[in-house]
Scaffold this motif. Structure first.
Motif, mmCIF file in Angstrom:
data_model
loop_
_atom_site.group_PDB
_atom_site.id
_atom_site.type_symbol
_atom_site.label_atom_id
_atom_site.label_comp_id
_atom_site.label_asym_id
_atom_site.label_seq_id
_atom_site.Cartn_x
_atom_site.Cartn_y
_atom_site.Cartn_z
ATOM 1 N N THR A 7 58.999 -26.696 -3.246
ATOM 2 C CA THR A 7 60.182 -26.093 -3.854
ATOM 3 C C THR A 7 60.694 -26.956 -4.995
ATOM 4 O O THR A 7 60.419 -28.149 -5.066
ATOM 5 N N TYR A 25 52.922 -34.050 -16.605
ATOM 6 C CA TYR A 25 53.607 -32.820 -16.200
ATOM 7 C C TYR A 25 54.003 -31.947 -17.387
ATOM 8 O O TYR A 25 54.442 -30.817 -17.193
ATOM 9 N N ALA A 36 62.878 -34.023 -12.576
ATOM 10 C CA ALA A 36 62.179 -33.849 -11.289
ATOM 11 C C ALA A 36 62.314 -35.081 -10.412
ATOM 12 O O ALA A 36 62.537 -34.983 -9.206
ATOM 13 N N ALA A 37 62.171 -36.243 -11.028
ATOM 14 C CA ALA A 37 62.134 -37.473 -10.241
ATOM 15 C C ALA A 37 63.418 -38.279 -10.418
ATOM 16 O O ALA A 37 63.450 -39.460 -10.101
HETATM 17 C C1 LIG Z 1 57.143 -34.926 -9.538
HETATM 18 C C2 LIG Z 1 57.408 -34.641 -10.961
HETATM 19 C C3 LIG Z 1 57.256 -33.341 -11.486
HETATM 20 C C4 LIG Z 1 56.706 -32.197 -10.650
HETATM 21 O O1 LIG Z 1 57.538 -31.878 -9.580
HETATM 22 P P1 LIG Z 1 57.002 -30.905 -8.408
HETATM 23 O O2 LIG Z 1 58.246 -30.546 -7.659
HETATM 24 O O3 LIG Z 1 56.039 -31.697 -7.607
HETATM 25 O O4 LIG Z 1 56.359 -29.738 -9.065
HETATM 26 C C5 LIG Z 1 57.568 -33.123 -12.807
HETATM 27 N N1 LIG Z 1 58.026 -34.121 -13.583
HETATM 28 C C6 LIG Z 1 58.195 -35.387 -13.137
HETATM 29 C C7 LIG Z 1 58.718 -36.452 -14.053
HETATM 30 C C8 LIG Z 1 57.881 -35.695 -11.795
HETATM 31 O O5 LIG Z 1 58.023 -36.933 -11.335
#
Ligand SMILES: *Cc1c(COP(=O)(O)O)cnc(C)c1O
Length: 402
Positions: free
Chosen positions: A223, A114, A189-190
């Protein structure tokens, strides 16, 4: 009858969790209904995002927030904000960053698929340090000093991927970043749950934080949230929102975008391709409200009960399985099916191809383990899923079938 069948698309049971390729979370009635209603009216998107900013600020404790097209888009926009601040000439040039600081430092062991989202804005990622304890070659992880040695006049900021056990911790990195006036963009994000991360990160010194709206928050799949320092969120907002407005008429909500800082409205920014529809903004806000204030233990308790009900007939049919309870009571437990004589990839393929199609977690197939996560499974699908497992995993019942 599902709407998808009208278009010849089969619906599946997604036992992998709210992952993107399997269409994310199942939306709650409240979220779905809010999106339906949002589609009936028109609004000024700057006013809608300003309202979203106030809500996100309340929930996260950050200065401001923006609803983005996923956390990945939030990473690109957060990077763009740090690269440009409120300099309209820079905004107009991205992803060309020639002539101004464009380097983002990132711990070598935090590199992941990412981080291209940050590079997309025009940043150059500079790997720092080594993790000797990860490679078994020593006892030291990446340390703040590794960052310090890499700082130069070309350094624009720090990209930090939040993960339990990471070295250095965010707390260890913040003093150094402050000393060098370098913003930290945190990819969280996660990292929900725990819900505390939603509120904590801004106060713990992150300049900008990204969250996925379509994962644990349970919002629309495309989103995300970018939140943090007000002036940086403002920069991200003007680089994402549609700027095709007459300069003499442009009057965004003052608490969100300070018009006086911009001699003219910026042109369409690098984030223009990441636009978010009003239905998505509303859906995310309703989901966020619920995620932030809802009783989390209740959800986890319900998942436990459902897993127990699934495991009972499997065990009775001699299929080895175990329910794994995570250390925190905010994360839902999952079920592991342990295969003895069968090839896990074959079983996975059959589960996907059968009726109803089932996509189980595929992270541990090489160990012969299927992981079943119910976070994105409707309760009325549990029974059908259990029957398929009984049929495919060679338990007592399936032996009568063959
Ligand atoms: C899922 C994820 C993303 C991307 O998130 P989206 O909302 O799907 O764009 C980025 N960084 C990490 C560590 C993730 O797990």
């Amino acid at each position: 009858m599902s709407i998808f069948s009208q278009f010849g698309v089969r619906t599946i049971i997604n036992a992998s969790g709210p992952v993107t390729r399997l269409s994310g979370a199942i939306l709650s009635d409240a979220v779905r209904e809010s999106m339906r209603q949002a589609g009936r009216d028109s609004v000024n998107m700057e006013e809608l995002q300003a309202a979203a900013s106030r809500r996100i600020a309340e929930v996260t404790g950050a200065g401001a927030g923006l609803v983005t097209a996923g956390a990945s888009a939030a990473l690109t926009l957060g990077t763009a904000a740090i690269l440009c601040k409120n300099d309209v000439a820079r905004m107009a040039r991205l992803p060309d960053t020639t002539g101004f600081p464009n380097e983002f430092l990132i711990a070598r062991d935090q590199r992941n698929g990412y981080d291209r989202a940050a590079a997309l804005a025009g940043a150059k990622l500079v790997d720092v340090g080594h993790s000797d304890w990860l490679s078994g070659a020593g006892v030291r992880g990446v340390e703040p000093a590794d960052y310090e040695q890499a700082i130069s006049p070309a350094t624009a900021g720090i990209l930090y991927v939040l993960r339990e056990g990471a070295s250095p911790t965010l707390a260890e990195l913040v003093p150094l970043a402050r000393r060098h006036h370098l913003p930290i963009l945190v990819d969280a994000a996660a990292s929900l749950p725990p819900r505390s991360n939603l509120r904590d990160l801004a106060s713990r010194g992150a300049s900008l934080v990204t969250f996925s709206g379509g994962k644990a928050i349970g919002g629309p799949q495309n989103t995300g949230i970018l939140c943090g320092e007000r002036s940086l969120v403002q920069s991200a907002a003007v680089q994402m929102l549609d700027m095709d407005e007459h300069p003499t008429l442009w009057s965004p909500p003052e608490d969100f975008i300070d018009r006086k800082l911009f001699p003219a409205p910026p042109r369409q920014g690098i984030g223009r391709g990441f636009k978010v529809a009003k239905e998505q903004v509303i859906g995310l806000l309703v989901a966020l409200e619920h995620f932030a204030n809802g009783p989390s233990g209740e959800f986890v308790g319900e998942i436990s009960r459902r897993l127990e009900a699934m495991a009972r007939p499997l065990r009775a049919a001699d299929i080895e399985c175990r329910i794994v309870m995570p250390a925190t009571n905010e994360k839902s437990p999952w079920l592991e099916l342990i295969l003895k004589d069968q090839d896990a990839f074959d079983v996975c393929r059959r589960l996907r191809a059968g009726e109803p199609p089932i996509f189980v977690g595929h992270g541990r197939l090489r160990e012969g383990v299927l992981v079943v996560c119910l976070d994105a499974v409707r309760p009325d699908h549990d029974e059908a899923m259990t029957s398929r497992f009984l049929a495919e995993l060679g338990g007592k019942r399936s032996s009568t079938r063959t």
